[in-house]
Design an enzyme around this catalytic site. Structure first.
Site: not given
Length: 504
Positions: A78, A315
């Protein structure tokens, strides 16, 4: 009401967001948001049933042999850029662009990387050839046994950093408690490189309240729990400051029911026709409003989007303001969709004329980027930047039909050989009303300079982003709001920083 009339009247006084300070500005922003009575937008099963992979949303197959390691000794996943406060990509003195990534040593099995994740940063003048800068924080400073994704902006030589504090420091076994945390430090940047230092004491700025956002205890276990991924957002139309995050709606699975679904022509399918187990899925996109000038006090508001009986994880929510509209993007896995729904690992998007909705799906049922069917897990964690380019990381590839759950049962060497852990090629998107298209595959890990669009009728002052300090009477006057707990005063004299001991 036209945008330019919005600021002419307000029950808390003339609603000039630019010149209001402290709690007066908070109240105007709170009223503008709809307060605690606002109803979230809904991602319905009917909408999600329209999800389709098409030539417009299927990503090109990645040339895995051509990939370069982002960091030779680290898994990288990420990732997010350092931004200006308005969301534009920051360019620091020396010409540097900066990205932050979750990282773990390459010696760790990819499936275990989340248990030891550390945020590191990289910098590059071309936004592509990233130079490792090391840990963002000193190892002993941040909350949690490890840190997950967040966001950061720079202003006046300081960095304002939001992250997910996962678990507790010193815990004897890995836990998955999630809280939202904030830290503030100094930026040092010149022709030689970039350094972040002089961090103030970190602060927990939000925990699930059990009213709008499910606590871990309410979740009942068994399905992935979420209260994470804080994304700072300055609303260009109001000047109000928010943090978006991923959460779950605060209803226990035992009492949740799936609402009847509209199947067209005025007919409704009974909630009892929804497959068993769907009521366990309750992901949402949460939001909270800034209360003070130190970025340490926030008010949780109702979610802006809910996906009950549709999806468990929305998310890394983030918004791109373009063409006078709010484009809300999230990522989701195939396995987090509720029974009866088939959505691929992908980037999903929604659009509204107002920050608080009503959001409707972009593309095919919300699908904006899908991994190609021949490589269904090749990339993940797409983040859309102001120019509508989307960066991500290389996930699992060449699995020959294995699911993600099945990968974990393979020999260690197989798993190492089939996980990327590097930045993926950036994809360029276009958005035309509700239609989205992938129009180009760009360089690996590319983050281009881009600016956030201004609102058509923004507040008429230059300093609309600044809050004044809250007065004591302002704090007392708002004490009725949902029994908000008082916090220590975390204001720091910028001329002489101080740190206080705290327990995680």
């Amino acid at each position: 009401m036209p945008h330019h009339d919005r600021y002419d009247d307000c029950s808390c006084g003339k609603c000039d967001y630019c010149h209001h300070k402290g709690n007066r500005k908070f109240r105007c922003c709170f009223e503008e948001s709809g307060g605690f009575d606002r109803t979230p937008a809904i991602w319905t099963r009917e909408q999600a049933e329209q999800i389709r992979i098409t030539p417009q949303n299927a990503a090109p197959v990645i040339d895995f042999d051509a990939l370069e390691p982002t960091a030779p000794d680290l898994w990288v996943w990420d990732t997010w850029p350092l931004r200006e406060q308005d969301g534009s990509i920051a360019v620091l003195p020396g010409g540097w662009r900066v990205i932050f990534s979750l990282t773990a040593p390459r010696s760790v099995l990819p499936g275990k990387r989340h248990d030891i994740a550390t945020i590191r940063y990289f910098y590059a003048r071309d936004g592509q050839d990233w130079i490792p800068g090391g840990r963002v924080f000193p190892q002993e400073d941040p909350f949690g046994s490890r840190q997950w994704a967040g966001s950061a902006f720079v202003k006046d030589g300081e960095i304002f950093f939001f992250y997910t504090a996962t678990g507790r420091r010193g815990e004897t076994s890995v836990t998955y408690e999630q809280r939202l945390a904030f830290a503030r430090g100094d930026v040092f940047s010149d022709l030689e490189g970039v350094l972040f230092d002089n961090w103030e004491e970190h602060v927990i700025i939000a925990e699930p309240d059990g009213e709008f956002y499910q606590t871990q205890e309410q979740s009942g276990g068994g399905i992935i729990y979420s209260f994470r991924d804080p994304w700072y957002y300055l609303d260009p139309e109001s000047g109000c400051e928010f943090v978006l995050f991923e959460g779950n709606t605060a209803i226990t699975p035992a009492v949740r029911e799936c609402e009847p679904q509209n199947i067209g022509d005025g007919d409704f399918r009974s909630g009892n026709d929804v497959p068993n187990g769907a009521a366990q899925f309750n992901g949402n996109v949460g939001i909270m409003l800034l209360r003070n000038s130190d970025y340490t006090e926030w008010e949780l508001l109702p979610a802006i989007l809910e996906a009950e009986c549709v999806n468990q994880q929305l998310e890394r929510p983030h918004i791109v303001y373009s063409g006078g509209r709010y484009h809300l993007f999230i990522i989701s896995h195939q396995f987090t969709f509720a029974p009866g729904l088939d959505g691929p690992d992908g980037l999903y998007g929604f659009v509204a004329n107002n920050l608080f909705g009503n959001y409707v799906p972009l593309g095919e049922g919300g699908l904006v980027i899908a991994n190609p069917p021949e490589q269904p897990f090749q990339a993940y964690s797409w983040l859309v930047l102001p120019d509508l380019s989307a960066e991500s990381f290389v996930n699992y590839f060449n699995l020959e039909g294995l699911s993600l759950n099945e990968v974990g049962n393979q020999p260690d060497q197989y798993i190492f050989n089939h996980f990327g852990g590097v930045l993926a090629p950036t994809l360029q998107l276009t958005v035309d009303n509700l239609d989205t298209t992938i129009v180009n595959e760009l360089a690996q890990g590319l983050v281009m300079e881009s600016e956030t669009q201004s609102a058509p009728f923004p507040p008429t002052c230059e300093k609309r982003r600044h809050y004044g300090d809250l007065e004591d009477e302002d704090r007392d006057d708002h004490a009725h709001t949902r029994g908000k707990r008082s916090r220590d005063d975390h204001r720091i004299n910028r001329g002489g920083r101080r740190k206080r001991h705290r327990h995680d």
